[in-house]
Design a protein around this motif. Structure first.
Motif, short mmCIF file in Angstrom:
data_model
loop_
_atom_site.label_atom_id
_atom_site.label_comp_id
_atom_site.label_asym_id
_atom_site.label_seq_id
_atom_site.Cartn_x
_atom_site.Cartn_y
_atom_site.Cartn_z
N LYS A 131 -55.30 52.43 83.49
CA LYS A 131 -54.17 53.17 83.31
C LYS A 131 -54.04 53.68 82.19
O LYS A 131 -54.33 53.32 80.94
N PRO A 132 -53.67 55.06 82.13
CA PRO A 132 -53.54 55.73 80.74
C PRO A 132 -52.28 55.15 80.00
O PRO A 132 -51.25 54.87 80.67
N PHE A 133 -52.32 55.37 78.69
CA PHE A 133 -51.26 54.85 77.91
C PHE A 133 -50.24 55.92 77.77
O PHE A 133 -50.67 57.10 77.40
N ARG A 134 -49.13 55.66 78.10
CA ARG A 134 -48.07 56.75 78.16
C ARG A 134 -47.12 56.44 76.75
O ARG A 134 -46.51 55.66 76.62
N VAL A 135 -47.15 57.39 76.00
CA VAL A 135 -46.17 57.25 74.92
C VAL A 135 -44.90 58.01 75.15
O VAL A 135 -44.92 59.26 75.56
N GLY A 136 -43.81 57.51 75.05
CA GLY A 136 -42.37 58.19 75.32
C GLY A 136 -41.52 58.16 74.13
O GLY A 136 -41.78 57.45 73.08
N ASP A 139 -40.47 54.90 72.75
CA ASP A 139 -41.22 53.86 72.05
C ASP A 139 -41.04 54.22 70.51
O ASP A 139 -41.76 53.42 69.79
#
Length: 142
Positions: A131-136, A139
Motif C-alpha cells: 500500500k502507498p504511504f499517504r500523507v495528509g 498528519d
C-alpha cells in the motif's frame, strides 16, 4: 502468525544452524587441520546464510507483516507463496551442492534460476498487498 510464515522462519533457522556450523568448521580448520577439502564448505556456508537464512527469514516476515486485503482476513492466494518456498529451497540446495562438487556451473545456473523464480512467485502474492504511504494535512507533515 500464519503457517507459511512459521514454515519460512523455521526453515531459515535450520539454514542458520547449518551455515553457522559450516563456518565454524572452516574456522576450526584454520587452527587444527581437519580435512584437505574443508574449504569446499565455503560456498555452502555463504549460500545457507545469505539465501537460506537471511532471504528466507525476510520472506517469512514479509508474508506475515504485509497488509491484508479488504476484510482483514485474506492474504491473497497462498499457492504462489508455497511455490516460492519450494523453489527457493531447491535453489539453495542446488547451489550449495554445486559448490560442494567444485565446478558445476549448470547446477549453479539451475539453482539460481529456481531462486529467481521464487522471487517472482512470491512477488505475485505480495505486490498487490503493498500500500502507498499517504500523507495528509492531519498528519502534520504538509
Amino acid at each position: 502468525m500464519p503457517l507459511l510464515s512459521r514454515l519460512y522462519i523455521r526453515t531459515a533457522a535450520l539454514y542458520f544452524l547449518a551455515g553457522f556450523t559450516a563456518g565454524a568448521s572452516m574456522l576450526a580448520h584454520k587452527g587444527v587441520f581437519l580435512h584437505p577439502l574443508m574449504w569446499r564448505l565455503l560456498p555452502l556456508h555463504i549460500e545457507f546464510l545469505l539465501f537460506g537464512w537471511t532471504f528466507q527469514f525476510a520472506l517469512g516476515v514479509a508474508f506475515w507483516i504485509l497488509p491484508r486485503f479488504e476484510g482483514g482476513a485474506s492474504r491473497g492466494p497462498e499457492a504462489p507463496v508455497w511455490l516460492a518456498y519450494v523453489l527457493l529451497n531447491m535453489g539453495v540446495l542446488l547451489v550449495a551442492t554445486a559448490g560442494l562438487q567444485g565446478d558445476a556451473p549448470m547446477l549453479t545456473l539451475v539453482g539460481r534460476a529456481c531462486e529467481a523464480l521464487a522471487v517472482v512467485s512470491f512477488a505475485f502474492n505480495a505486490w498487490p498487498r503493498v500500500k502507498p504511504f499517504r500523507v495528509g494535512a492531519h498528519d502534520g507533515l504538509v
